[in-house]
Design an enzyme around this catalytic site. Structure first.
Site, PDB file in Angstrom:
ATOM      1  N   ASP A  31       0.846  -1.187   0.000  1.00 54.94           N
ATOM      2  CA  ASP A  31       0.000   0.000   0.000  1.00 54.94           C
ATOM      3  C   ASP A  31       0.883   1.239   0.000  1.00 54.94           C
ATOM      4  O   ASP A  31       1.230   1.777  -1.031  1.00 54.94           O
ATOM      5  CB  ASP A  31      -0.897  -0.090   1.243  1.00 54.94           C
ATOM      6  CG  ASP A  31      -1.876   1.057   1.381  1.00 54.94           C
ATOM      7  OD1 ASP A  31      -1.888   1.930   0.519  1.00 54.94           O
ATOM      8  OD2 ASP A  31      -2.619   1.078   2.360  1.00 54.94           O
ATOM      9  N   GLU A  65      -3.178   9.114   6.361  1.00 56.86           N
ATOM     10  CA  GLU A  65      -4.238   8.601   5.485  1.00 56.86           C
ATOM     11  C   GLU A  65      -5.145   7.649   6.256  1.00 56.86           C
ATOM     12  O   GLU A  65      -6.368   7.729   6.164  1.00 56.86           O
ATOM     13  CB  GLU A  65      -3.623   7.900   4.273  1.00 56.86           C
ATOM     14  CG  GLU A  65      -4.643   7.454   3.230  1.00 56.86           C
ATOM     15  CD  GLU A  65      -5.110   6.028   3.425  1.00 56.86           C
ATOM     16  OE1 GLU A  65      -6.126   5.665   2.817  1.00 56.86           O
ATOM     17  OE2 GLU A  65      -4.494   5.281   4.191  1.00 56.86           O
ATOM     18  N   GLU A  66      -4.558   6.734   7.024  1.00 61.13           N
ATOM     19  CA  GLU A  66      -5.350   5.760   7.765  1.00 61.13           C
ATOM     20  C   GLU A  66      -6.223   6.400   8.834  1.00 61.13           C
ATOM     21  O   GLU A  66      -7.184   5.812   9.291  1.00 61.13           O
ATOM     22  CB  GLU A  66      -4.455   4.684   8.408  1.00 61.13           C
ATOM     23  CG  GLU A  66      -4.065   3.582   7.460  1.00 61.13           C
ATOM     24  CD  GLU A  66      -2.821   3.897   6.644  1.00 61.13           C
ATOM     25  OE1 GLU A  66      -2.239   4.988   6.833  1.00 61.13           O
ATOM     26  OE2 GLU A  66      -2.433   3.075   5.812  1.00 61.13           O
ATOM     27  N   ASP A  93      -1.520   5.334  -4.543  1.00 59.55           N
ATOM     28  CA  ASP A  93      -1.746   4.388  -3.454  1.00 59.55           C
ATOM     29  C   ASP A  93      -2.085   2.997  -3.965  1.00 59.55           C
ATOM     30  O   ASP A  93      -2.803   2.828  -4.943  1.00 59.55           O
ATOM     31  CB  ASP A  93      -2.861   4.876  -2.538  1.00 59.55           C
ATOM     32  CG  ASP A  93      -2.429   6.052  -1.691  1.00 59.55           C
ATOM     33  OD1 ASP A  93      -1.215   6.308  -1.647  1.00 59.55           O
ATOM     34  OD2 ASP A  93      -3.278   6.707  -1.096  1.00 59.55           O
TER      35      ASP A  93
END
Length: 103
Positions: A31, A65-66, A93
């Site tokens: 990822d 991002e998470e 991504d």
């Protein structure tokens, strides 16, 4: 061109291949690391290709991002260039995930 560089997740957003990913550390090699590698490779390509491109390029890596796209959201709310002057965004991504069946 952008990618996110925060490398660990907890499997809550569907990015883990584990059947029960919630709460397990998800190392982001397929990822985040592949996206940042792709971003760096594109930056290298465009600086060394010997062509004067008809556009300017902005290469940017985002964090958090998470946690809800906080890095990219911050950029949209505080752009370094007027957003109306930007033509498109290429998101790098999850470029490392390979699925030969049904792809």
């Amino acid at each position: 061109m952008g990618a996110h560089y925060d490398h660990l997740g907890l499997g809550r957003q569907g990015s883990s291949r584990d059947s029960l990913p919630q709460g397990k550390i998800h190392n982001g090699a397929d990822d985040n690391a592949s996206g940042v590698a792709g971003l760096l490779e594109m930056a290298h390509y465009f600086t060394k290709n010997g062509v004067k491109e008809p556009y300017n390029f902005l290469f940017m890596a985002f964090g958090a991002e998470e946690l809800g796209l906080q890095g990219s959201r911050y950029f949209l709310n505080n752009p370094t260039l007027p957003l109306e002057k930007m033509n498109f965004m290429v998101c790098m991504d999850m470029i490392g995930r390979y699925n030969p069946i049904g792809a």
